[in-house]
Design a protein around this motif. Sequence first.
Motif, PDB file in Angstrom:
ATOM      1  N   PHE A 154      -1.378   1.901   6.536  1.00  0.00           N
ATOM      2  CA  PHE A 154      -2.494   1.162   5.957  1.00  0.00           C
ATOM      3  C   PHE A 154      -3.049   0.164   6.967  1.00  0.00           C
ATOM      4  O   PHE A 154      -4.265   0.043   7.165  1.00  0.00           O
ATOM      5  CB  PHE A 154      -2.001   0.458   4.699  1.00  0.00           C
ATOM      6  N   LYS A 172      -6.186  -7.585   6.847  1.00  0.00           N
ATOM      7  CA  LYS A 172      -4.931  -7.057   7.388  1.00  0.00           C
ATOM      8  C   LYS A 172      -3.721  -7.764   6.789  1.00  0.00           C
ATOM      9  O   LYS A 172      -2.689  -7.140   6.538  1.00  0.00           O
ATOM     10  CB  LYS A 172      -4.939  -7.166   8.915  1.00  0.00           C
ATOM     11  N   THR A 200      -3.140  -6.304   3.372  1.00  0.00           N
ATOM     12  CA  THR A 200      -2.494  -4.992   3.299  1.00  0.00           C
ATOM     13  C   THR A 200      -0.991  -5.133   3.069  1.00  0.00           C
ATOM     14  O   THR A 200      -0.413  -4.443   2.226  1.00  0.00           O
ATOM     15  CB  THR A 200      -2.743  -4.183   4.579  1.00  0.00           C
ATOM     16  N   PHE A 220      -5.770  -3.104  -3.621  1.00  0.00           N
ATOM     17  CA  PHE A 220      -6.409  -3.682  -2.430  1.00  0.00           C
ATOM     18  C   PHE A 220      -7.919  -3.558  -2.509  1.00  0.00           C
ATOM     19  O   PHE A 220      -8.649  -4.514  -2.189  1.00  0.00           O
ATOM     20  CB  PHE A 220      -5.875  -2.986  -1.182  1.00  0.00           C
TER      21      PHE A 220
END
Length: 270
Positions: free
Chosen positions: A248, A196, A199, A83
């Motif tokens: 996360f 987001k 993730t 990420f």
Amino acid sequence: MATITDPQADRTEAAPLRFLKAVPMVVYTLVGLLVFWELAVRLGDVPSFILPTPTAIAMEFYDYGHRLFPNAMVTLFEVLLGFTLAVLIGVPLAVSIVYSKFMAKGVYPLIVASQTIPKVAIAPLLLTWFGYGMTPKIVIVILLAFFPIVINSVMGLKSAPDEMLHLARSMGASSWQTFWKFRLPQALPSIFAGLKLATALSVIGAVVAEFIGADKGLGYLIVIAGANFDVTRQFAAIICIALIGMSFFLVLERVERFAIPWRDKSDGHD
């Protein structure tokens, strides 16, 4: 005859009620689902190799935690590293697409077209090129995560009104000042929306990569448990994956609130 009430007693009686109101509604929903799951499996006499009870899964965490935790750390490391690299690649790439005609017309369409290729299809190639170590897992996480980061960042950076940009230039702002003080703040909500989404894709990418070829990680445990028809262990690993993804996501939401404090105020949140 007037009765005398004890304020301290009233506060004591109200304490449990205040606690119940403070618990998020999702906790009650989750507890209700777990109770229903437990009762349905027990009353329906469902075999554990088809659907284990929540208590059996909890016991699996207790008995097998010494293997679950180290493998969860492997998957977590793959997710975090992949990420992070996706962000370091995706955001600057989005900036270059917004500011460069060559990148916008010559590279951006290729990036969009590349997403039509299933990442599972190229995973065996990555294993051939990089072996069964950490590298192919990180590459797959990057490939899955960086696309929503690029797309949402490009949309956000382009969302700044032309009037705002013209006003900044008329006041003598340099290109860097225009970007830092106008374009970037305007783009932050879209950028964080992409982050987001990335993730969840990062977690998916790491686990899928472990399915295809790995000797450690939660995906590897799921494959091994499946070969041994150990559904309880598979559920325990799946719950670990879900916890990694949710944690996360929540951390990123906290970062978003810190980076965009004015958004909560405009939405009326505390």
